[in-house]
Write a protein that holds these residues in place. Structure first.
Motif, PDB file in Angstrom:
ATOM      1  N   PHE A 269       0.911  -1.303   0.112  1.00  0.00           N
ATOM      2  CA  PHE A 269      -0.054   0.130   0.091  1.00  0.00           C
ATOM      3  C   PHE A 269       0.967   1.251  -0.033  1.00  0.00           C
ATOM      4  N   ILE A 270       1.989   1.225   0.888  1.00  0.00           N
ATOM      5  CA  ILE A 270       2.992   2.545   0.818  1.00  0.00           C
ATOM      6  C   ILE A 270       3.447   2.599  -0.309  1.00  0.00           C
ATOM      7  N   ARG A 271       4.021   1.531  -1.092  1.00  0.00           N
ATOM      8  CA  ARG A 271       4.763   1.690  -2.334  1.00  0.00           C
ATOM      9  C   ARG A 271       3.756   2.263  -3.360  1.00  0.00           C
ATOM     10  N   ASP A 272       2.559   1.750  -3.500  1.00  0.00           N
ATOM     11  CA  ASP A 272       1.635   2.183  -4.363  1.00  0.00           C
ATOM     12  C   ASP A 272       1.307   3.675  -4.237  1.00  0.00           C
ATOM     13  N   GLN A 273       1.098   4.049  -2.996  1.00  0.00           N
ATOM     14  CA  GLN A 273       0.722   5.412  -2.612  1.00  0.00           C
ATOM     15  C   GLN A 273       2.134   6.509  -3.072  1.00  0.00           C
ATOM     16  N   LEU A 274       3.284   5.906  -2.670  1.00  0.00           N
ATOM     17  CA  LEU A 274       4.588   6.851  -2.983  1.00  0.00           C
ATOM     18  C   LEU A 274       4.508   6.872  -4.569  1.00  0.00           C
ATOM     19  N   GLU A 275       4.496   5.755  -5.167  1.00  0.00           N
ATOM     20  CA  GLU A 275       4.695   5.814  -6.795  1.00  0.00           C
ATOM     21  C   GLU A 275       3.808   6.657  -7.585  1.00  0.00           C
ATOM     22  N   SER A 276       2.683   6.875  -6.784  1.00  0.00           N
ATOM     23  CA  SER A 276       1.301   7.642  -7.470  1.00  0.00           C
ATOM     24  C   SER A 276       1.723   9.131  -7.249  1.00  0.00           C
ATOM     25  N   MET A 277       2.539   9.447  -6.400  1.00  0.00           N
ATOM     26  CA  MET A 277       2.800  10.929  -6.146  1.00  0.00           C
ATOM     27  C   MET A 277       3.927  11.526  -7.245  1.00  0.00           C
ATOM     28  N   ASP A 278       3.687  12.864  -7.471  1.00  0.00           N
ATOM     29  CA  ASP A 278       4.468  13.645  -8.320  1.00  0.00           C
ATOM     30  C   ASP A 278       5.654  13.692  -7.874  1.00  0.00           C
ATOM     31  N   ASN A 279       6.887  13.339  -8.631  1.00  0.00           N
ATOM     32  CA  ASN A 279       8.395  13.999  -8.027  1.00  0.00           C
ATOM     33  C   ASN A 279       8.949  13.147  -6.793  1.00  0.00           C
ATOM     34  N   ALA A 302      14.512  17.688   3.935  1.00  0.00           N
ATOM     35  CA  ALA A 302      14.132  16.519   4.870  1.00  0.00           C
ATOM     36  C   ALA A 302      13.684  16.838   6.295  1.00  0.00           C
ATOM     37  N   GLU A 303      14.470  18.053   6.742  1.00  0.00           N
ATOM     38  CA  GLU A 303      14.002  18.396   8.047  1.00  0.00           C
ATOM     39  C   GLU A 303      12.747  19.010   8.379  1.00  0.00           C
ATOM     40  N   VAL A 304      12.445  19.890   7.297  1.00  0.00           N
ATOM     41  CA  VAL A 304      11.241  20.604   6.906  1.00  0.00           C
ATOM     42  C   VAL A 304      10.090  19.651   6.957  1.00  0.00           C
ATOM     43  N   LEU A 305      10.360  18.475   6.238  1.00  0.00           N
ATOM     44  CA  LEU A 305       9.158  17.539   6.168  1.00  0.00           C
ATOM     45  C   LEU A 305       8.741  16.730   7.318  1.00  0.00           C
ATOM     46  N   ILE A 306       9.945  16.285   7.896  1.00  0.00           N
ATOM     47  CA  ILE A 306      10.025  15.391   9.234  1.00  0.00           C
ATOM     48  C   ILE A 306       9.155  16.297  10.424  1.00  0.00           C
ATOM     49  N   HIS A 307       9.469  17.437  10.456  1.00  0.00           N
ATOM     50  CA  HIS A 307       8.861  18.324  11.516  1.00  0.00           C
ATOM     51  C   HIS A 307       7.299  18.790  11.159  1.00  0.00           C
ATOM     52  N   ALA A 308       7.139  18.982   9.764  1.00  0.00           N
ATOM     53  CA  ALA A 308       5.725  19.112   9.588  1.00  0.00           C
ATOM     54  C   ALA A 308       4.915  18.025   9.723  1.00  0.00           C
ATOM     55  N   ALA A 363      -1.576   8.050   7.647  1.00  0.00           N
ATOM     56  CA  ALA A 363      -0.488   8.542   7.527  1.00  0.00           C
ATOM     57  C   ALA A 363       0.086   8.836   6.091  1.00  0.00           C
ATOM     58  N   MET A 364      -0.255   7.891   5.216  1.00  0.00           N
ATOM     59  CA  MET A 364      -0.101   8.389   3.696  1.00  0.00           C
ATOM     60  C   MET A 364      -0.810   9.487   3.155  1.00  0.00           C
ATOM     61  N   SER A 365      -1.888   9.320   3.533  1.00  0.00           N
ATOM     62  CA  SER A 365      -2.914  10.542   3.263  1.00  0.00           C
ATOM     63  C   SER A 365      -2.181  12.238   3.827  1.00  0.00           C
ATOM     64  N   VAL A 366      -1.983  12.145   5.071  1.00  0.00           N
ATOM     65  CA  VAL A 366      -1.119  13.385   5.568  1.00  0.00           C
ATOM     66  C   VAL A 366       0.032  13.383   4.633  1.00  0.00           C
ATOM     67  N   LEU A 367       0.691  12.523   4.510  1.00  0.00           N
ATOM     68  CA  LEU A 367       2.328  12.662   3.873  1.00  0.00           C
ATOM     69  C   LEU A 367       2.051  13.420   2.844  1.00  0.00           C
ATOM     70  N   LYS A 368       1.138  12.763   1.726  1.00  0.00           N
ATOM     71  CA  LYS A 368       0.689  13.436   0.454  1.00  0.00           C
ATOM     72  C   LYS A 368       0.275  14.923   0.464  1.00  0.00           C
TER      73      LYS A 368
END
Length: 380
Positions: A269-279, A302-308, A363-368
């Motif tokens: 599921f995680i792989r499918d979600q990541l591969e569907s995202m641009d860049n 990296a650190e900006v996304l981690i803290h967000a 988590a994947m929804s929030v990440l995207k």
């Protein structure tokens, strides 16, 4: 909170904490003491060693308790190298090992050892033929990690062990810290001489670990003292830690047997979600362990996304935990020929068997959403 940084450390099983507390409170004697309290502690230590040996299908005399992966790796590499220095001074490893291997290699080089650092392919896998090609008459040790801590790539340990079995004077050490309970292992069938484990990677307690060393291997000790652990690791034994480690290992291997399929589903599921995202690029090879997924989000610091993500209750990491605060680009990704500008925006999601798919979906929804939001802010 959704915790997805299990390769850095896992949350201890409640039963593990309970067993540690019970032993520490009620069996506090020194196992070397001759009185009843000491003998009770010694009995528990013997039982813990026997339980771990049975779980790994090895002999009790081949199990040594350590403080974790770093000490285990140091014991194995320095112990073998210094004991057999007169036989040879050449060591083979890879360019993507954990720092607890790489830093030891640097120290051994200062002691006049010669170290060959083998490259890996674009999937982060070392070539067995490459290992064979670099074996010399004075090679005494080959050290290869079982599972890469950043990408989850599985090294061909079984094939390497089969190769090295033809060279009886070469010892085979495997850093198994990220592998135990996540991928198949047979220490005997894989012809492994030394194997390192760390309890806090499988829901045990920090400061505890295991080193498997095959019978007949005479390791030169790092510490001189009272001769505990069969003269290999002096110092009063951590009985409560040993008992807790045995329980954690048993529970982890039970989870591996019963819940591995669930983790595979989450990984897909995680792989499918990541591969569907641009860049967004996934770096972990398809046949890697399911609990580690490494990816890059181009243009995102990296650190900006981690803290967000942290502000939204999602916890993941950048590179390995030991180097995440140094802001260095992953040497593993660079070795895999990932361009530096992409490697510097890499992240690692690492799962545990107690993660649930509903939490992964959230988590994947929030990440995207967060990646898109950050890119929008950067492009204003």
């Amino acid at each position: 909170m959704i915790y997805l940084d299990n390769s850095a450390t896992t949350k201890p099983f409640p039963e593990v904490i309970e067993s540690y507390t019970a032993v520490a409170a009620n069996y506090f004697g020194n196992p070397s003491s001759l009185h009843r309290i000491g003998m009770e502690a010694e009995k528990l230590l013997i039982q813990a060693r026997a339980q771990i040996a049975a779980l790994l299908d090895v002999k009790e005399s081949e199990i040594y308790f350590t403080s974790g992966g770093t000490e285990g790796n140091n014991m194995a590499l320095k112990g073998i190298s210094r004991r057999f220095k007169s036989r040879g001074q050449h060591i083979i490893t890879t360019s993507i090992e954990h720092d607890s291997i790489m830093k030891v290699m640097e120290q051994l080089e200062q002691d006049c050892f010669s170290v060959t650092y083998l490259p890996v392919n674009e999937d982060g896998i070392v070539s067995v033929e490459d290992i064979k090609k670099h074996i010399q008459s004075d090679t005494i040790l080959v050290s290869i990690m079982h599972v890469n801590n950043e990408t989850g790539a599985i090294q061909p340990i079984e094939a390497i062990g089969k190769l090295l079995n033809e060279y009886p004077k070469i010892y085979f050490h495997v850093d198994g810290v990220q592998a135990i309970g996540k991928t198949p292992l047979s220490l005997e069938d894989y012809h492994i001489d030394l194997y390192t484990m760390s309890a806090h990677k499988f829901h045990g307690l920090k400061g505890n670990g295991i080193l498997f060393a095959k019978d007949g291997i005479n390791i030169s000790p790092l510490l001189a003292g009272g001769g505990q652990e069969r003269n290999v690791r002096s110092g009063t034994e951590n009985v409560a830690g040993a008992v807790a480690t045995a329980k954690a290992l048993r529970m982890q291997l039970d989870n591996y047997k019963n819940q591995f399929g669930k983790m595979l589903e989450q990984n897909k599921f995680i792989r499918d979600q990541l591969e569907s995202m641009d860049n967004v690029v996934v770096h972990s090879p398809v046949n890697s362990v399911p609990h580690i997924i490494n990816f890059s989000a181009s243009g995102i610091k990296a650190e900006v996304l981690i803290h967000a993500l942290e502000e939204k209750g999602i916890f993941l990491s950048t590179t390995s935990a030991c180097s995440s605060k140094t802001n260095t680009v992953s040497k593993t990704l660079l070795a895999m020929r990932v361009p530096e500008n992409i490697a510097e925006s890499s992240f690692r999601i690492s799962l545990a068997y107690d993660n649930e798919l509903k939490d992964i979906r959230e988590a994947m929804s929030v990440l995207k959403e967060t990646i898109n939001w950050l890119r929008g802010v950067m492009n204003r």
